[in-house]
Design a protein around this motif. Structure first.
Motif, mmCIF file in Angstrom:
data_model
loop_
_atom_site.group_PDB
_atom_site.id
_atom_site.type_symbol
_atom_site.label_atom_id
_atom_site.label_comp_id
_atom_site.label_asym_id
_atom_site.label_seq_id
_atom_site.Cartn_x
_atom_site.Cartn_y
_atom_site.Cartn_z
ATOM 1 N N THR A 76 0.765 -0.982 -0.072
ATOM 2 C CA THR A 76 -0.045 0.301 -0.034
ATOM 3 C C THR A 76 0.890 1.015 0.036
ATOM 4 O OG1 THR A 76 -1.563 -1.287 1.260
ATOM 5 C CG2 THR A 76 -1.841 1.391 1.481
ATOM 6 N N VAL A 80 0.544 4.424 -2.463
ATOM 7 C CA VAL A 80 0.140 5.664 -2.286
ATOM 8 C C VAL A 80 1.133 6.868 -2.426
ATOM 9 C CG1 VAL A 80 -0.557 7.280 -0.460
ATOM 10 C CG2 VAL A 80 -1.300 4.920 -0.466
ATOM 11 N N THR A 93 -5.382 0.393 -4.913
ATOM 12 C CA THR A 93 -4.975 2.170 -3.854
ATOM 13 C C THR A 93 -4.760 3.179 -4.745
ATOM 14 O OG1 THR A 93 -4.224 -0.174 -2.335
ATOM 15 C CG2 THR A 93 -3.823 1.967 -1.853
ATOM 16 N N CYS A 94 -3.575 2.684 -6.160
ATOM 17 C CA CYS A 94 -3.029 3.638 -6.557
ATOM 18 C C CYS A 94 -4.325 4.199 -6.898
ATOM 19 C CB CYS A 94 -2.740 2.942 -7.918
ATOM 20 S SG CYS A 94 -0.985 1.691 -7.647
ATOM 21 N N GLY A 97 -5.417 6.703 -3.682
ATOM 22 C CA GLY A 97 -4.455 6.850 -3.013
ATOM 23 C C GLY A 97 -3.640 8.049 -3.441
ATOM 24 N N HIS A 98 -2.779 7.240 -4.620
ATOM 25 C CA HIS A 98 -1.898 8.728 -5.383
ATOM 26 C C HIS A 98 -2.157 10.013 -5.677
ATOM 27 C CE1 HIS A 98 1.373 9.579 -6.820
ATOM 28 N NE2 HIS A 98 1.339 9.604 -7.844
ATOM 29 N N ALA A 106 -0.907 12.437 1.637
ATOM 30 C CA ALA A 106 -0.484 11.252 1.239
ATOM 31 C C ALA A 106 -0.956 11.039 3.005
ATOM 32 C CB ALA A 106 1.004 10.773 1.211
ATOM 33 N N ALA A 109 -4.079 8.916 3.303
ATOM 34 C CA ALA A 109 -4.121 7.625 2.837
ATOM 35 C C ALA A 109 -4.088 6.664 3.520
ATOM 36 C CB ALA A 109 -3.607 8.168 1.868
ATOM 37 N N SER A 113 -5.363 3.848 4.929
ATOM 38 C CA SER A 113 -5.435 2.249 4.730
ATOM 39 C C SER A 113 -4.664 1.776 6.419
ATOM 40 C CB SER A 113 -4.251 2.198 4.168
ATOM 41 O OG SER A 113 -4.599 2.474 3.252
ATOM 42 N N VAL A 301 -9.760 4.755 -0.556
ATOM 43 C CA VAL A 301 -9.041 3.750 0.283
ATOM 44 C C VAL A 301 -8.630 2.505 0.601
ATOM 45 C CG1 VAL A 301 -6.605 4.244 0.811
ATOM 46 C CG2 VAL A 301 -6.996 5.597 -1.155
#
Lengths: 502, 149
Positions: A76, A80, A93-94, A97-98, A106, A109, A113, A301
């Motif tokens: 994860t 992120v 998650t990308c 998250g990103h 960040a 996120a 998570s 996320v």
């Protein structure tokens, strides 16, 4: 009540300083492996398995469970921070998250998570506590036909759900099954497919296959492209918690993800990508404004990450109660259990209660350690993504080789692992999925022995399976599942799922 | 013949063909029911049929170009060095022991990213650490030469 008494005893066993230490080491190593892009839970667990050889079975499995959980979460962090999933389940998650990291969130996120993973993991473990003993008692009534039906169901679901093409998925599964036949036949003692090699008499070691197919082949692929690449600088992490108004939808997502992940974990033949994808689409469907998804929605996320960890806990139920692994990583855990002299299956709860309950208790503890390691140390983990691949690559190869050697102190095993590394590399190039190979290989021996025992019971009549209610029902469901997955594949010629859990 | 699918299909066909042929030499029935050759014969038989379908599909629709998916230039060198380093390690380890063969293999691998003298230095350190962890702490009897290293 008896169950909770056992659980308390389990905590007593797991909370010794030694086991806490191994749990901590396992989670840390798992996180480290998970953070390295390319190496996921299966490779991580297989690579680190030799570290547990000299330990007591309980400590060894506690450490491996920690590695499993840790590597799941480690993926994860890279998703992120640098938009690179450490393992396939973190791909989803990308999506959000990103973008959150790009907005300077960040930490939020990662925090969400970690909290989601903790809650999801705890819900799943609670499910394991409540359902495990009952299921294993029920499974004690199972005979070879019921076990055959269960294994068949696992394999039929697996074939449909993995790989870009149905044909390639089937080929992979049958290839895995074929290599499972190598060695002495358990019922007659006849040597099969050993070609005069005494080293092959006991069959090919599962860990050699897993290390080769998942570890070495992935390193070969990475060596092609990443040797000279400079690591991407990760986003900075500050606040770890959502804003006031975001807590409620986030917690709702975590709740939904927990249930979804746990339920999917119960089904043999599934993989951790399925709950994350399903959770993401569920969150998008129930959201008031679905257009936020893909641009940094916290629910995008929280839900999948929770589902991912809840799945990991749920998947332990078929392993502990039936001895059937749900995913390649769980298959490695199965191999580890056997290696430490334990037999997963319906009798495990009866014969080894100290062991099972200590593991279950340590899963709670592992989850807590994961939370502690994640939230305050997120910046430290982020820095690991900066270690250049040219440094890590030779070291990981060395560990894989020495790890494989230490299985039986045999260079022959290293050779087998090397061959499977090359096979895995080539199969990846043509999109033949690797997960069905591993699972079919592990399930192959159970499949064969239960099939032959069942056919002996039924005097060779294959329809005999349908004369018993449980095996008949499971086989019917499996056949329907095969038809449902095969029909669209034949129409479109292709399925769109990727291979999972590198 | 630049389609990688075709080569993989042929390779798997060869393996499956050998297993099928071998399965014919094992009893299909045992005194109590299906024998040790039963499932291998069916499995290898079915996979051969599937591989033929895969081969036909590869020729007709599923083209995966070797030049597109296989590495070129630096990537190819990296792969060849990696394969070569592991093979060298496995060949020499019974004669020179773990430490020497490990330093050689690691030097080859590290040389892809570092200058040769740095590669040797890092390799010696990594070998020492691995030998200490696995050999001393975990008690794995790593192969050694006549001098014990």
């Amino acid at each position: 009540m008896e169950t909770f008494q056992f659980l308390i005893n389990g905590f007593g066993e797991a909370l010794t300083w030694t086991n806490l230490f191994y749990c901590f080491v396992g989670v840390s190593f798992g996180m480290f492996i998970g953070v390295l892009p390319g190496l996921g839970p299966t490779a991580g667990t297989a690579i680190l398995l030799p570290l547990t050889f000299s330990l007591e079975p309980i400590s060894a499995i506690i450490m491996l469970s920690g590695i499993y959980y840790g590597s799941m979460y480690g993926g994860t962090i890279t998703s992120v921070l640098i938009n690179t999933p450490g393992e396939a389940a973190s791909l989803v998650t990308c999506f959000d998250g990103h973008p959150l990291a790009k907005q300077g969130r960040a930490g939020v996120a990662l925090g969400v998570s970690a909290i989601g993973s903790f809650i999801g993991g705890c819900v799943a473990i609670l499910g394991l506590v409540l359902l495990g003993p009952t299921l294993s008692k029920f499974a004690l009534n199972f005979g070879p036909p019921e076990f055959f039906a269960l294994v068949f169901m696992g394999m039929s679901l697996l074939i449909g759900l993995m790989g870009k093409s149905l044909i390639k998925g089937l080929i992979a599964a049958l290839f895995g099954l074929m290599i499972a036949f190598i060695g002495i036949d358990q019922s007659t003692g006849i040597m099969r497919f050993t070609f005069g090699q005494t080293n092959l008499a006991s069959g090919i070691d599962f860990i050699c296959v897993a290390m080769g197919l998942y570890g070495l082949s992935e390193l070969f692929i990475s060596a092609e492209e990443r040797m000279s690449k400079k690591a991407e600088k990760p986003a900075k992490i500050d606040s770890l918690f959502p804003r006031k108004g975001e807590w409620r939808p986030t917690l709702n997502s975590i709740g939904r993800g927990s249930v979804l992940g746990f339920l999917i974990g119960l089904i043999p033949g599934t993989n951790s990508v399925i709950p994350t994808v399903l959770s993401y689409s569920l969150e998008k469907k129930v959201a008031k404004d679905p257009s936020r998804f893909g641009k940094g929605a916290l629910e995008g996320v929280a839900g999948p990450e929770t589902a991912n960890n809840a799945y990991s806990g749920g998947a332990l139920i078929p392993l502990f109660t039936l001895g059937i692994p749900s995913s390649p990583t769980i298959a490695v855990l199965l191999g580890a259990l056997i290696m430490h002299g334990l037999t997963p299956g319906p009798t495990l709860f009866q014969k080894e209660p100290d062991f099972v309950w200590a593991i279950i208790a340590s899963l709670f503890i592992g989850n807590a350690i994961l939370l502690i390691l994640n939230l305050p140390l997120a910046n430290v983990w982020a820095k690991i993504t900066m270690v250049p691949f040219k440094v890590l690559f030779p070291v990981i190869i060395m560990i894989i080789i020495v790890g494989t050697y230490s299985l039986n102190n045999s260079l022959y095993d290293v050779g087998i692992m090397f061959i499977f590394g090359i096979i895995g590399y080539l199969l990846k190039k043509v999109d033949i999925p690797l997960a069905p190979i591993i699972l079919a290989f592990v399930l192959g021996k159970i499949l064969e022995s239960t099939l032959i025992q069942s056919l002996t019971i039924f005097n060779g009549n294959i329809l005999g399976f349908f004369t018993r209610p449980i095996s008949g029902t499971i086989l019917t469901i499996s056949i329907i599942a095969i038809i449902i997955t095969a029909l669209p594949a034949f129409k479109r010629r292709n399925l769109v799922n990727e291979d999972v859990e590198m | 013949m630049r389609n990688l699918n075709i080569y993989i299909a042929l390779l798997l066909l060869l393996i499956s063909g050998i297993i099928f042929w071998q399965s014919l030499l094992i009893p299909y029935y045992s005194p109590y029911g299906p024998g040790p050759g039963f499932l291998p014969r069916w499995t290898s038989g079915i996979i051969i049929i599937l591989l033929i379908v895969y081969l036909i599909q590869s020729i007709r629709i599923d083209f995966i170009s070797i030049s597109e998916v296989m590495p070129k230039g630096e990537g190819l060198v990296n792969i060849l060095v990696t394969l070569g380093a592991i093979i060298v390690f496995m060949i020499i380890i019974p004669y020179v022991g773990f430490n020497v063969s490990s330093v050689i293999m690691l030097t080859l691998l590290f040389s892809r990213g570092f200058k040769w003298y740095k590669a040797i230095g890092i390799s010696v350190v990594v070998t020492f650490i691995v030998f200490f962890i696995f050999g001393s702490l975990l008690g794995v009897p790593l192969p050694v030469n006549e001098y014990g290293w």
